[in-house]
Scaffold this motif. Structure first.
Motif, PDB file in Angstrom:
ATOM      1  N   LEU A  85     -30.768 -11.913  21.117  1.00 13.91           N
ATOM      2  CA  LEU A  85     -29.867 -12.043  20.016  1.00 13.91           C
ATOM      3  C   LEU A  85     -30.758 -12.790  18.804  1.00 13.91           C
ATOM      4  N   GLY A  86     -30.664 -12.386  17.536  1.00 19.05           N
ATOM      5  CA  GLY A  86     -30.927 -13.137  16.472  1.00 19.05           C
ATOM      6  C   GLY A  86     -30.333 -14.332  16.368  1.00 19.05           C
ATOM      7  N   PRO A  87     -30.805 -15.051  15.326  1.00 19.44           N
ATOM      8  CA  PRO A  87     -30.057 -16.262  15.102  1.00 19.44           C
ATOM      9  C   PRO A  87     -28.647 -16.182  14.514  1.00 19.44           C
ATOM     10  N   GLN A  88     -28.669 -15.113  13.580  1.00 17.41           N
ATOM     11  CA  GLN A  88     -27.294 -14.871  12.805  1.00 17.41           C
ATOM     12  C   GLN A  88     -26.440 -14.374  14.002  1.00 17.41           C
ATOM     13  N   HIS A  89     -26.624 -13.258  14.890  1.00 20.00           N
ATOM     14  CA  HIS A  89     -25.843 -12.836  15.889  1.00 20.00           C
ATOM     15  C   HIS A  89     -25.331 -14.066  16.691  1.00 20.00           C
ATOM     16  N   ALA A  90     -26.176 -14.941  17.283  1.00 18.73           N
ATOM     17  CA  ALA A  90     -25.816 -16.058  18.147  1.00 18.73           C
ATOM     18  C   ALA A  90     -24.957 -16.917  17.531  1.00 18.73           C
ATOM     19  N   HIS A  91     -25.101 -17.303  16.057  1.00 17.16           N
ATOM     20  CA  HIS A  91     -24.452 -17.948  15.406  1.00 17.16           C
ATOM     21  C   HIS A  91     -22.810 -17.583  15.381  1.00 17.16           C
ATOM     22  N   SER A  92     -22.636 -16.152  14.921  1.00 15.72           N
ATOM     23  CA  SER A  92     -21.474 -15.419  15.155  1.00 15.72           C
ATOM     24  C   SER A  92     -20.713 -15.677  16.389  1.00 15.72           C
ATOM     25  N   LEU A  93     -21.403 -15.581  17.380  1.00  8.83           N
ATOM     26  CA  LEU A  93     -20.720 -15.767  18.751  1.00  8.83           C
ATOM     27  C   LEU A  93     -20.335 -17.109  18.786  1.00  8.83           C
ATOM     28  N   ASP A  94     -21.092 -18.146  18.581  1.00  2.72           N
ATOM     29  CA  ASP A  94     -20.674 -19.554  18.589  1.00  2.72           C
ATOM     30  C   ASP A  94     -19.572 -19.928  18.045  1.00  2.72           C
ATOM     31  N   GLN A  95     -19.598 -19.386  16.697  1.00  2.00           N
ATOM     32  CA  GLN A  95     -18.310 -19.680  15.732  1.00  2.00           C
ATOM     33  C   GLN A  95     -16.862 -18.828  16.319  1.00  2.00           C
ATOM     34  N   LEU A  96     -17.079 -17.647  17.015  1.00  4.90           N
ATOM     35  CA  LEU A  96     -16.049 -17.044  17.825  1.00  4.90           C
ATOM     36  C   LEU A  96     -15.609 -17.799  18.982  1.00  4.90           C
ATOM     37  N   ARG A  97     -16.555 -18.584  19.729  1.00  6.28           N
ATOM     38  CA  ARG A  97     -15.998 -19.325  20.851  1.00  6.28           C
ATOM     39  C   ARG A  97     -15.414 -20.762  20.372  1.00  6.28           C
ATOM     40  N   GLN A  98     -15.803 -21.152  18.996  1.00  6.50           N
ATOM     41  CA  GLN A  98     -14.963 -22.430  18.308  1.00  6.50           C
ATOM     42  C   GLN A  98     -13.843 -21.962  18.080  1.00  6.50           C
ATOM     43  N   GLN A  99     -13.487 -20.912  17.681  1.00  3.18           N
ATOM     44  CA  GLN A  99     -12.072 -20.397  17.150  1.00  3.18           C
ATOM     45  C   GLN A  99     -11.073 -20.106  18.113  1.00  3.18           C
ATOM     46  N   VAL A 100     -11.601 -19.714  19.278  1.00  5.13           N
ATOM     47  CA  VAL A 100     -11.048 -19.443  20.585  1.00  5.13           C
ATOM     48  C   VAL A 100     -10.639 -20.856  21.008  1.00  5.13           C
ATOM     49  N   SER A 101     -11.541 -21.865  21.165  1.00  3.56           N
ATOM     50  CA  SER A 101     -10.949 -23.126  21.411  1.00  3.56           C
ATOM     51  C   SER A 101     -10.110 -23.856  20.369  1.00  3.56           C
ATOM     52  N   GLY A 102     -10.103 -23.560  19.301  1.00  2.91           N
ATOM     53  CA  GLY A 102      -9.172 -23.966  18.294  1.00  2.91           C
ATOM     54  C   GLY A 102      -7.929 -23.837  18.498  1.00  2.91           C
ATOM     55  N   MET A 103      -7.704 -22.350  18.839  1.00  2.74           N
ATOM     56  CA  MET A 103      -6.468 -21.875  18.926  1.00  2.74           C
ATOM     57  C   MET A 103      -5.921 -22.159  20.424  1.00  2.74           C
ATOM     58  N   GLN A 104      -6.668 -22.431  21.298  1.00  3.58           N
ATOM     59  CA  GLN A 104      -6.113 -22.920  22.666  1.00  3.58           C
ATOM     60  C   GLN A 104      -5.503 -24.318  22.334  1.00  3.58           C
ATOM     61  N   ALA A 105      -6.320 -25.458  21.770  1.00  8.77           N
ATOM     62  CA  ALA A 105      -5.858 -26.614  21.482  1.00  8.77           C
ATOM     63  C   ALA A 105      -4.579 -26.546  20.814  1.00  8.77           C
ATOM     64  N   THR A 106      -4.660 -25.754  19.781  1.00 11.72           N
ATOM     65  CA  THR A 106      -3.470 -25.304  18.555  1.00 11.72           C
ATOM     66  C   THR A 106      -2.176 -25.173  19.735  1.00 11.72           C
ATOM     67  N   ALA A 107      -2.387 -24.113  20.416  1.00 16.22           N
ATOM     68  CA  ALA A 107      -1.175 -23.782  21.514  1.00 16.22           C
ATOM     69  C   ALA A 107      -0.838 -24.736  22.393  1.00 16.22           C
ATOM     70  N   LEU A 108      -1.855 -25.378  22.903  1.00 16.66           N
ATOM     71  CA  LEU A 108      -1.329 -26.560  23.910  1.00 16.66           C
ATOM     72  C   LEU A 108      -0.621 -27.759  22.921  1.00 16.66           C
ATOM     73  N   ALA A 109      -1.117 -27.992  21.598  1.00 12.92           N
ATOM     74  CA  ALA A 109      -0.334 -28.967  20.849  1.00 12.92           C
ATOM     75  C   ALA A 109       1.164 -28.505  20.675  1.00 12.92           C
ATOM     76  N   LEU A 110       1.157 -27.267  20.295  1.00 18.07           N
ATOM     77  CA  LEU A 110       2.558 -26.615  20.020  1.00 18.07           C
ATOM     78  C   LEU A 110       3.484 -26.718  21.334  1.00 18.07           C
ATOM     79  N   GLN A 111       2.966 -26.262  22.536  1.00 18.09           N
ATOM     80  CA  GLN A 111       3.569 -26.431  23.638  1.00 18.09           C
ATOM     81  C   GLN A 111       4.140 -27.887  23.938  1.00 18.09           C
TER      82      GLN A 111
END
Length: 78
Positions: free
Chosen positions: A46-72
């Protein structure tokens, strides 16, 4: 620009559950997108840009999980 969150303290338990369902649906979509991109990148260097894109997606997933737990938790308090 990030999405504005509704004022959770003004929502009923039913409305909170509906919001949670929407957040979980977005989370599922992001997880599927992440899995597809990780699978496509498997075995390739992976190039640095692609790796950064994957990291951002992981952070978004984590944020969505935290939001769902807070709402619950908020919905269970009512």
């Amino acid at each position: 620009m990030p999405e504005k969150r509704p004022r959770w303290n003004r929502l009923s338990a039913t409305e909170l559950e509906r919001e949670r369902a929407q957040v979980r649906a977005k989370e599922r979509q992001l997880r599927q997108r992440l899995a597809r991109q990780e699978q496509a990148a498997a075995g390739r260097r992976l190039g640095p840009q692609h790796a950064h894109s994957l990291d951002q997606l992981r952070q978004q997933v984590s944020g969505m999980q935290a939001t769902a737990l807070a709402l619950q938790a908020r919905a269970q308090q009512r």
